[in-house]
Design a protein around this motif. Structure first.
Motif, mmCIF file in Angstrom:
data_model
loop_
_atom_site.group_PDB
_atom_site.id
_atom_site.type_symbol
_atom_site.label_atom_id
_atom_site.label_comp_id
_atom_site.label_asym_id
_atom_site.label_seq_id
_atom_site.Cartn_x
_atom_site.Cartn_y
_atom_site.Cartn_z
ATOM 1 N N GLY A 15 0.799 -1.202 0.000
ATOM 2 C CA GLY A 15 0.000 0.000 0.000
ATOM 3 C C GLY A 15 0.838 1.261 0.000
ATOM 4 O O GLY A 15 0.350 2.340 -0.298
ATOM 5 N N GLN A 16 2.113 1.148 0.355
ATOM 6 C CA GLN A 16 2.983 2.305 0.439
ATOM 7 C C GLN A 16 3.742 2.540 -0.863
ATOM 8 O O GLN A 16 4.506 3.484 -0.978
ATOM 9 N N HIS A 17 3.593 1.652 -1.862
ATOM 10 C CA HIS A 17 4.324 1.796 -3.108
ATOM 11 C C HIS A 17 3.414 2.355 -4.182
ATOM 12 O O HIS A 17 2.260 1.961 -4.305
ATOM 13 N N ALA A 18 3.944 3.272 -4.974
ATOM 14 C CA ALA A 18 3.168 3.825 -6.078
ATOM 15 C C ALA A 18 2.933 2.744 -7.118
ATOM 16 O O ALA A 18 3.846 2.063 -7.533
ATOM 17 N N GLU A 25 12.418 5.435 -11.538
ATOM 18 C CA GLU A 25 12.172 5.860 -10.162
ATOM 19 C C GLU A 25 12.436 4.754 -9.150
ATOM 20 O O GLU A 25 12.444 5.002 -7.951
ATOM 21 N N ARG A 26 12.619 3.537 -9.597
ATOM 22 C CA ARG A 26 12.803 2.406 -8.694
ATOM 23 C C ARG A 26 14.248 2.302 -8.230
ATOM 24 O O ARG A 26 15.174 2.543 -8.994
ATOM 25 N N ILE A 27 14.415 1.916 -6.987
ATOM 26 C CA ILE A 27 15.757 1.688 -6.473
ATOM 27 C C ILE A 27 16.331 0.397 -7.052
ATOM 28 O O ILE A 27 17.537 0.253 -7.206
ATOM 29 N N LEU A 28 15.459 -0.544 -7.408
ATOM 30 C CA LEU A 28 15.887 -1.804 -8.023
ATOM 31 C C LEU A 28 16.206 -1.565 -9.493
ATOM 32 O O LEU A 28 15.348 -1.144 -10.262
ATOM 33 N N ILE A 127 12.104 -3.543 -15.404
ATOM 34 C CA ILE A 127 13.356 -3.922 -14.733
ATOM 35 C C ILE A 127 14.061 -4.974 -15.584
ATOM 36 O O ILE A 127 13.522 -6.063 -15.788
ATOM 37 N N PRO A 128 15.254 -4.689 -16.097
ATOM 38 C CA PRO A 128 15.939 -5.663 -16.949
ATOM 39 C C PRO A 128 16.365 -6.902 -16.166
ATOM 40 O O PRO A 128 16.747 -6.816 -14.998
ATOM 41 N N GLU A 236 7.963 -5.257 -5.622
ATOM 42 C CA GLU A 236 8.209 -4.499 -4.391
ATOM 43 C C GLU A 236 8.955 -5.330 -3.349
ATOM 44 O O GLU A 236 9.796 -4.797 -2.613
ATOM 45 N N ASP A 237 8.667 -6.625 -3.286
ATOM 46 C CA ASP A 237 9.392 -7.485 -2.357
ATOM 47 C C ASP A 237 10.873 -7.540 -2.707
ATOM 48 O O ASP A 237 11.738 -7.507 -1.822
#
Length: 256
Positions: A15-18, A25-28, A127-128, A236-237
């Protein structure tokens, strides 16, 4: 008996992730995947082929010998099989095993729970992904053929490297390729593995390493995190692994 593993990953709060976060924008930044035992449950196919090969040369093949080869480079495995009495060259052993396992996969792909779903989600998120396996290209291509086109940007296989897992060469090769044209940071790239040689290779390459043990248990501290399964896991996980790794690294520097 393999002891059960607890899920040590930091749980995500979806619920906290867009919902429409872009890949930029992703850290991954990328995910590198092992294949045998991680995406596909081919270890029984390999063991069956090994046992048949040893038997054809008058020898016997124990469960202990079989599990000792999980995740190892095929050249290493061929040497062990020669020591067990197989009177073939290393190349002949690799070709024989690979052909048999590939034939089995072409008949029935034994997918690991959650692997295809997570691959699909990563692709949709931009995400590649790359495949980093000690199996040779013949088998890697057969497995990839059963996945949507574009699932992997790159296949790094055992016949493309001089030093197999647990050496970091294969993962470093994949990282270097994916880094061409994009700025990647190893602390934002996750490697998913099921074996000790695999997690050792990924960690030695400097990547955030997720262990999902299947056929053989992993020591508790061998990977940065361990999950019992990929089933139900989300982008997200996986992203939370990067957050957790970054937080732990910051804590270690603060106490050093």
């Amino acid at each position: 008996m393999v002891a059960p593993f607890s899920n040590t990953a930091v749980p995500s709060d979806n619920g906290q992730h867009a919902e429409h976060r872009t890949s930029a924008e992703r850290i991954l930044q990328a995910v590198l995947w092992d294949m045998d035992g991680t995406i596909v449950d081919t270890e029984p196919y390999w063991i069956e082929a090994e046992r048949a090969l040893v038997a054809a040369h008058g020898g016997s093949w124990s469960d202990e010998q079989a599990t000792g080869l999980v995740g190892q480079a095929l050249t290493f495995s061929a040497g062990v099989l020669q020591a067990a009495g197989v009177r073939l060259s290393v190349r002949e052993i690799i070709d024989t095993l690979t052909t048999q396992v590939t034939a089995r996969v072409s008949e029935s792909v034994p997918w690991r729970p959650g692997a295809r779903e997570l691959l699909t989600a990563l692709r949709q998120a931009g995400i590649p992904c790359a495949l980093v396996t000690m199996s040779e290209q013949q088998l890697a291509l057969e497995v990839s053929r059963h996945l949507p086109e574009g699932t992997f940007e790159l296949l790094v296989t055992g016949d493309q490297v001089a030093r197999g897992k647990p050496d970091p060469e294969a993962y470093q090769r994949a990282f270097d390729f994916l880094s061409e044209g994009r700025m990647l940071h190893k602390e934002r790239v996750v490697a998913i593995e099921d074996s000790l040689p695999g997690v050792t290779s990924a960690r030695a390459a400097g990547l955030v390493t997720l262990g999902v043990p299947h056929f053989v248990a992993l020591p508790a501290e061998s990977a940065d995190q361990q999950w019992t399964s990929l089933a139900g896991r989300t982008v997200e996980d996986v992203e939370d692994l990067v957050h957790f790794h970054a937080g732990r690294a910051t804590g270690e520097r603060a106490t050093a």
